[in-house]
Enzyme design. Structure first.
Site, PDB file in Angstrom:
ATOM      1  N   ASP A 191      49.615  26.918  79.740  1.00 37.67           N
ATOM      2  CA  ASP A 191      48.648  26.784  78.754  1.00 37.67           C
ATOM      3  C   ASP A 191      47.618  27.272  79.200  1.00 37.67           C
ATOM      4  O   ASP A 191      47.137  27.398  80.514  1.00 37.67           O
ATOM      5  CB  ASP A 191      48.452  25.603  78.100  1.00 37.67           C
ATOM      6  CG  ASP A 191      47.817  25.407  76.813  1.00 37.67           C
ATOM      7  OD1 ASP A 191      47.119  26.447  76.487  1.00 37.67           O
ATOM      8  OD2 ASP A 191      47.992  24.429  76.100  1.00 37.67           O
TER       9      ASP A 191
HETATM   10  C1  NOJ Z   1      45.291  26.483  74.410  1.00 39.95           C
HETATM   11  C2  NOJ Z   1      46.334  25.784  73.141  1.00 39.95           C
HETATM   12  O1  NOJ Z   1      46.823  24.480  73.804  1.00 39.95           O
HETATM   13  C3  NOJ Z   1      47.465  26.607  73.075  1.00 39.95           C
HETATM   14  O2  NOJ Z   1      48.244  25.871  72.072  1.00 39.95           O
HETATM   15  C4  NOJ Z   1      46.987  27.930  72.948  1.00 39.95           C
HETATM   16  O3  NOJ Z   1      48.330  28.671  72.588  1.00 39.95           O
HETATM   17  C5  NOJ Z   1      46.295  28.633  73.961  1.00 39.95           C
HETATM   18  N1  NOJ Z   1      44.917  27.642  74.133  1.00 39.95           N
HETATM   19  C6  NOJ Z   1      45.813  29.835  73.440  1.00 39.95           C
HETATM   20  O4  NOJ Z   1      44.908  29.885  72.560  1.00 39.95           O
END
Ligand code: NOJ
Length: 733
Positions: free
Chosen positions: A251
């Site tokens: 993530d």
């Molecule tokens: C953080 C989020 O938890 C995730 O779901 C997302 O894909 C990424 N940021 C990228 O925006």
């Protein structure tokens, strides 16, 4: 509406079919050939994002010309292509889950993937299998499908299959234990092995079975390790036990150390530079850690192989579109052609069929050309500043059709409930009175003279980097926002036929509303996306009978759930007993149980038939590596459903199975969803629902042998209309 629906039913695939026709062995053969041409610097570049806002997508990997590898675009999100123009803003996962319709799940995934591919997105960051949603207040539950792992698992598999058949790589996220927003980047989810396997891993296992090419590790810790540095969950479970062939991406900012993440099995660092502070954890550091022997050369090769294999698996090496004319960070530079096709028919079908009718006294619904009608509540209209006025939907202004955070997309348009009702009213000659604020007194004035009043209330939540009305991602409580209870009470005090429409990210406590005798009907309209008003009018006026069922339990009090946002680490003390499993165990009466939903017609159940449990079933455990046989069909259960009412409708028949009550079987939930089938029937018509039971569906995870064990005595079988409305019972042996 009927014709387009029939045409995408043609996409329907068997409930457990694997995605696409991809061939991992062939993909790996190509990947190995390409790998031979790469230096360690190339391999590290494949594994490391180029940096936050350094490319058009939220995640970008540099091109490698020598092997024809393009600049790889990774883009959110689970309900539409984030920040891109001309896309479809689909209903959220939770409203897709509440359709219990596998064909619609697949069609939505396929439409999402088609739009992503047309825009040059290689990897679409969804669907969401975690949070599973054990905490009703959890901020991001609406991005996923249900807190029941079986329902969520089917939805994951169908979505992945649909997306990947369109050519885009799906990314199952967030792995694993990211059940709340509070402290998500510091807390530890300490989940016991059985609970992990039977609840939180389940939807991811179904995504892997459907050939998902990527998985996103989450912000939190699992046990004592960061999720993206957890060898036990990434390498031992995901890659070895589940035989996941694809790659694991962090993530955004969830990677902590170069060596720890590589050796745990993480394969790609995003966005690469520690979210814009120019601190690359991999890149050069990955190369030097291999030179110094802290990371084996074979691990770096495996990283590159996995990323390349996913790309080849989907055939993305053959003339894939590039990102043209749009960027996440700027307004479109040229007019970007719309990629919507006819996807609004899918969006509308889900917005409509995901609606759950909770209460309908004296057939208050459907509305039949009412002479007068009041429409009350801010949730009935478009945000006066515009549907996209709040970045990443960071406000609850006007009608709620998405939660907030990275799981959002730009609305191409948003049909607000009042707009769709106005169109219907003008056809019907209905005189409308409206109050489009949440003021109780104004609402009462508008409703006093009308025969029927529709009151709109909502409850929002989202990702924790945004706070809305003091909710830091997770909801502060399970009450309607903007004093919704007071608004309904004021209207109900003056109008004897008050109908409440709810847009919410999850369950609400409805006790004070239901205590009002004038509240004759309650409609849960979920998180419906761009076609909100159209889908709602289809149900309110009865052109379609409601057929959604709750993908979670609605309790009488928030404390009844037995789970809540925790301040520190979470030891998952409730174990397997979340949602209906907990209500059953603790003998708590829910207000509306999991799987519940009314119709405008009535269905009867008959002819339960249960095949013998396959004798080919080994009674010994299924060890890691025996994954495939876990999905073998070991029994078939079927029943006849008859539409005994006067209008056409669809019924979701549900199969619940109880493990044998024997001392050899560890304490287990009283019943668990292990099949569902949705059938459309005309008045008087009958049809068969068929549930194929797989070995895994009747096994438990044995922590001693670390394997799935199928007990030998007989199983309880209930087929019914909800988790507490069993219509047919029998035994499987
Ligand atoms: C953080 C989020 O938890 C995730 O779901 C997302 O894909 C990424 N940021 C990228 O925006």
């Amino acid at each position: 509406m009927k014709a387009p629906i029939l045409s995408f039913l043609a996409f329907a695939i068997p409930i457990f079919a694997a995605a696409g026709d991809g061939d991992w062995a062939a993909a790996y053969a190509k990947a190995r050939t390409a790998l031979a041409k790469l230096s360690n610097a190339d391999k590290a570049a494949l594994a490391t994002g180029i940096g936050w806002e350094k490319g058009p997508c939220v995640g970008n990997i540099a091109a490698i010309a020598a092997i024809g590898f393009p600049e790889l675009c990774l883009q959110d999100g689970p309900l539409g292509v984030r920040y891109a123009p001309g896309i479809t803003a689909f209903p959220a996962g939770i409203t897709t889950g509440s359709t219990w319709d596998t064909a619609l799940m697949y069609a939505r995934g396929n439409a999402l993937g088609t739009e992503s591919k047309a825009l040059g997105v290689h990897v679409q960051l969804g669907p969401v299998g975690g949070p599973l949603g054990k905490i009703p207040e959890g901020g991001r539950n609406w991005e996923g499908f249900s807190n029941d792992p079986y329902l969520a698992g089917v939805a994951m598999a169908q979505t992945v299959a649909g997306m990947q058949a369109a050519g885009v790589q799906a990314c199952a996220k967030h792995y694993i234990g990211n059940e709340q927003e509070l402290n998500r980047a510091s807390m530890s989810a300490n989940i016991d092995d059985r609970t992990l396997h039977e609840l939180y891993l389940w939807p991811f296992a179904e995504a892997v079975k459907a050939n998902v090419t990527s998985v996103m590790c989450s912000y939190n810790k699992v046990g004592s390790a960061w999720s993206c540095e957890s060898g036990s969950t990434i390498t031992d479970i995901l890659k070895n036990e589940l035989d996941f062939q694809g790659w694991v991406v962090s993530d955004w900012g969830a990677q902590h150390t170069a060596v720890g993440s590589a050796n745990a099995g993480m394969d790609m660092s995003m966005p690469g530079d520690g979210y814009g502070n120019n601190k690359f954890i991999w890149g050069a550091a990955l190369i030097s850690a291999v030179s110094s022997g802290q990371i084996a050369q074979s691990r770096l090769d495996d990283i590159a192989l996995r990323i390349l294999a996913g790309w080849y698996f989907l055939g993305q090496d053959a003339s894939y579109p590039t990102v043209t004319g749009w960027s996440s960070w700027k307004s479109p530079t040229s007019s970007v052609p719309s990629v919507q096709g006819n996807h609004k028919t899918v969006a509308r079908a889900i917005a409509r069929d995901g609606i759950v009718l909770l209460k309908n006294e004296g057939n208050a619904l459907p509305l039949n050309k009412p002479a007068t009608l009041a429409v009350v509540g801010y949730d009935a209209i478009l945000n006066p500043q515009g549907a996209n006025a709040c970045v990443d939907r960071k406000c609850d202004n006007g009608t709620l059709a998405m939660g907030w955070g990275s799981g959002t997309a730009q609305f191409p348009y948003l049909i607000a409930p009042l707009d769709a009702i106005k169109a219907q009213a003008s056809t019907d000659g209905t005189v409308l009175t409206t109050s489009t604020s949440d003021s109780p007194s104004a609402g009462a004035s508008a409703a006093a003279s009308a025969a029927t009043a529709l009151v709109f209330i909502n409850a929002d939540s989202g990702e924790g980097y945004i706070t809305v009305e003091n909710n830091v991602g997770d909801r502060n409580n399970l009450d309607p926002w903007h004093n919704g209870n007071e608004l309904v009470a004021a209207v109900a005090a003056v109008n004897k036929k008050t109908i409440v429409v709810i847009h919410s990210v999850g369950p609400l406590i409805l006790e004070s509303i239901l205590a009002l005798p004038s509240v004759v009907a309650v409609v849960w309209a979920g998180i419906p996306g761009q076609e909100s008003g159209n889908g709602l009018v289809d149900i309110l006026y009865g052109s379609t009978s409601p057929s959604g069922k709750l993908p979670f339990t609605i309790a009488k009090a928030a404390s009844d759930y037995g789970t809540a946002v925790v301040p520190g680490d979470d030891s998952y003390p409730e174990g397997l007993f979340i949602d209906y499993r907990h209500f059953d165990k603790s003998a708590i009466a829910p207000r509306y149980e999991f799987g519940f939903g009314l119709s405008y017609t009535a269905f009867t159940y008959s002819n339960l038939s249960i095949s013998p449990l396959s004798t080919a079933t080994p009674s010994a455990g299924i060890a890691p590596g025996g994954l495939k046989s876990l999905f073998d069909i070991v029994a078939t259960v079927s029943a006849t459903i008859t539409n005994n009412g006067t209008v056409a409708g669809a019924e979701v028949a549900q199969l619940y199975i109880s493990l044998p009550a024997s001392s050899a079987v560890p304490a287990s939930p009283a019943r668990q969803l292990r099949g569902f089938d949705k059938l459309s029937l005309k008045p008087g018509e009958s049809g068969s629902v068929v549930f194929q039971v797989r070995r895994k569906d009747v096994s438990y995870w044995d922590v001693g042998s670390k394997s799935w064990v199928l007990p030998t005595s007989s199983f309880g079988v209930v087929v019914g209309a909800s988790s507490r409305d069993g219509r047919l019972t029998g035994e499987l042996a």
